[in-house]
Enzyme design. Sequence first.
Site, PDB file in Angstrom:
ATOM      1  CB  CYS A 259     -20.404  10.854  -0.369  1.00 32.33           C
ATOM      2  SG  CYS A 259     -18.684  11.399  -0.317  1.00 32.33           S
TER       3      CYS A 259
ATOM      4  CD  GLU B   6      12.402 -16.233   5.116  1.00 35.12           C
ATOM      5  OE1 GLU B   6      13.412 -16.355   5.827  1.00 35.12           O
ATOM      6  OE2 GLU B   6      11.276 -15.913   5.534  1.00 35.12           O
TER       7      GLU B   6
ATOM      8  CB  VAL C 222      -0.998  -0.011   1.185  1.00 35.30           C
ATOM      9  CG1 VAL C 222      -1.962  -1.182   1.050  1.00 35.30           C
ATOM     10  CG2 VAL C 222      -0.291  -0.072   2.537  1.00 35.30           C
TER      11      VAL C 222
ATOM     12  CB  ALA D  96      14.425  -6.808  -2.532  1.00 33.68           C
TER      13      ALA D  96
ATOM     14  CB  THR E 285       4.892 -11.614  -1.656  1.00 31.33           C
ATOM     15  OG1 THR E 285       3.692 -12.073  -1.035  1.00 31.33           O
ATOM     16  CG2 THR E 285       5.085 -12.336  -2.978  1.00 31.33           C
TER      17      THR E 285
ATOM     18  CG  HIS F 278      -3.629  -6.108  -0.846  1.00 25.14           C
ATOM     19  ND1 HIS F 278      -2.683  -6.891  -0.219  1.00 25.14           N
ATOM     20  CD2 HIS F 278      -4.479  -6.976  -1.455  1.00 25.14           C
ATOM     21  CE1 HIS F 278      -2.953  -8.182  -0.442  1.00 25.14           C
ATOM     22  NE2 HIS F 278      -4.023  -8.253  -1.198  1.00 25.14           N
TER      23      HIS F 278
HETATM   24  P1  OAD Z   1       4.861 -10.764   4.378  1.00 20.85           P
HETATM   25  O1  OAD Z   1       5.323 -10.009   5.567  1.00 20.85           O
HETATM   26  O2  OAD Z   1       3.885 -11.865   4.583  1.00 20.85           O
HETATM   27  O3  OAD Z   1       6.111 -11.396   3.619  1.00 20.85           O
HETATM   28  C1  OAD Z   1       7.236 -10.632   3.308  1.00 20.85           C
HETATM   29  C2  OAD Z   1       8.220 -11.514   2.558  1.00 20.85           C
HETATM   30  O4  OAD Z   1       9.310 -10.706   2.188  1.00 20.85           O
HETATM   31  C3  OAD Z   1       8.789 -12.687   3.372  1.00 20.85           C
HETATM   32  O5  OAD Z   1       8.736 -13.878   2.605  1.00 20.85           O
HETATM   33  C4  OAD Z   1      10.247 -12.284   3.626  1.00 20.85           C
HETATM   34  O6  OAD Z   1      11.127 -13.383   3.621  1.00 20.85           O
HETATM   35  C5  OAD Z   1      10.522 -11.373   2.450  1.00 20.85           C
HETATM   36  N1  OAD Z   1      11.534 -10.358   2.732  1.00 20.85           N
HETATM   37  C6  OAD Z   1      11.785  -9.718   3.880  1.00 20.85           C
HETATM   38  N2  OAD Z   1      12.787  -8.835   3.731  1.00 20.85           N
HETATM   39  C7  OAD Z   1      13.195  -8.930   2.440  1.00 20.85           C
HETATM   40  C8  OAD Z   1      14.204  -8.302   1.669  1.00 20.85           C
HETATM   41  N3  OAD Z   1      15.005  -7.381   2.184  1.00 20.85           N
HETATM   42  N4  OAD Z   1      14.327  -8.647   0.370  1.00 20.85           N
HETATM   43  C9  OAD Z   1      13.511  -9.594  -0.184  1.00 20.85           C
HETATM   44  N5  OAD Z   1      12.551 -10.225   0.499  1.00 20.85           N
HETATM   45  C10 OAD Z   1      12.374  -9.893   1.788  1.00 20.85           C
HETATM   46  O7  OAD Z   1       4.307  -9.679   3.325  1.00 20.85           O
HETATM   47  P2  OAD Z   1       3.367  -9.906   2.063  1.00 20.85           P
HETATM   48  O8  OAD Z   1       3.594 -11.238   1.464  1.00 20.85           O
HETATM   49  O9  OAD Z   1       3.498  -8.710   1.209  1.00 20.85           O
HETATM   50  O10 OAD Z   1      -2.384  -7.400   3.467  1.00 20.85           O
HETATM   51  O11 OAD Z   1       1.946  -9.881   2.737  1.00 20.85           O
HETATM   52  C11 OAD Z   1       0.800  -9.965   1.930  1.00 20.85           C
HETATM   53  C12 OAD Z   1      -0.334  -9.229   2.555  1.00 20.85           C
HETATM   54  O12 OAD Z   1      -0.501  -9.678   3.907  1.00 20.85           O
HETATM   55  C13 OAD Z   1      -0.122  -7.731   2.701  1.00 20.85           C
HETATM   56  O13 OAD Z   1      -0.460  -7.022   1.549  1.00 20.85           O
HETATM   57  C14 OAD Z   1      -0.996  -7.364   3.858  1.00 20.85           C
HETATM   58  C15 OAD Z   1      -0.640  -8.519   4.756  1.00 20.85           C
HETATM   59  O14 OAD Z   1      -1.530  -8.844   5.737  1.00 20.85           O
HETATM   60  C16 OAD Z   1      -3.290  -6.650   4.136  1.00 20.85           C
HETATM   61  O15 OAD Z   1      -2.996  -5.899   5.045  1.00 20.85           O
HETATM   62  C17 OAD Z   1      -4.690  -6.845   3.675  1.00 20.85           C
END
Ligand code: OAD
Length: 252
Positions: free
Chosen positions: A120, A204, A93, A220, A177, A109
């Site tokens: 409204c 990972e 977001v 990343a 993700t 999202h």
């Molecule tokens: P997560 O917090 O679930 O996952 C983040 C991922 O990024 C993990 O697999 C980490 O290993 C990886 N990660 C962390 N640091 C990193 C780095 N420096 N480089 C590369 N990878 C890295 O986040 P999302 O998968 O985005 O939704 O979560 C999905 C949704 O769940 C979000 O949009 C949000 C959340 O609840 C809502 O709020 C509706």
Amino acid sequence: MPEENRIVILTGAGLSAESGLATFRDKGGIWAKYDYREVATPDGFAHNPALVHEFYNLRRRDHARAKPNAAHLALARLEREHGGRVIIITQNVDALHEVAGTKNLIHMHGELLKARCERCKAQHLWTGDLTTETACPACGKRNSMRPDIVWFGEMPYHMEQIADELASAGLFISIGTSGNVYPAAGFVREAKAKGARTLELNLEPSAGVTEFDEAIHGPATVIVPAFVDRLLEKAYPSLRTATTSTCGVKTN
Ligand code: OAD
């Protein structure tokens, strides 16, 4: 039909981690500090809107200090310099893709810097705090504004367009993700079923790593610019034959 030069990229919180924005499910992440049912569901908002506003006000303040990192910038460069179509579907977001220069972007999202009125339905750019007392700039009603964020239990935005994009992708890349939240976690299967090659770039292995043809693991800011360089130099080998990569492991 998939087209070789169409690239669809799904991004998540890991992409913005090195910009100082917390991820959700990593150790000490946002969902370790907050109960998502209280701050990221329609029921939570109905029950305690002040708590939800406070949660997103903190996110907006963190966002004001964040800048795009090398991975956001590399993806914007890919869009500019790749001969074919590149589209980013982000679960994030934050606005760091836009600030980096990405144009072709879907915020599935919602957006932290937008708010909308439940009465409204007007949508507004929003960079400051929201409270239950905030009046909608369009209709003047109080206690009607909410962050323009898709909460758990709500339908993500632009799903029809996303289905079309996945169906015509030649290459599907998932970046940063965890693969825990649907429908985004299912995009790799959708794209693969229509013939796309699939690649995971993540710190990972994600929950869905076995769905991908290849995975490269590392931060990343390291692996995304390196991968974009390879892609733009046409040095990216066929995924079917690739076996190694700079920071990575091959998984199948
Ligand atoms: P997560 O917090 O679930 O996952 C983040 C991922 O990024 C993990 O697999 C980490 O290993 C990886 N990660 C962390 N640091 C990193 C780095 N420096 N480089 C590369 N990878 C890295 O986040 P999302 O998968 O985005 O939704 O979560 C999905 C949704 O769940 C979000 O949009 C949000 C959340 O609840 C809502 O709020 C509706």
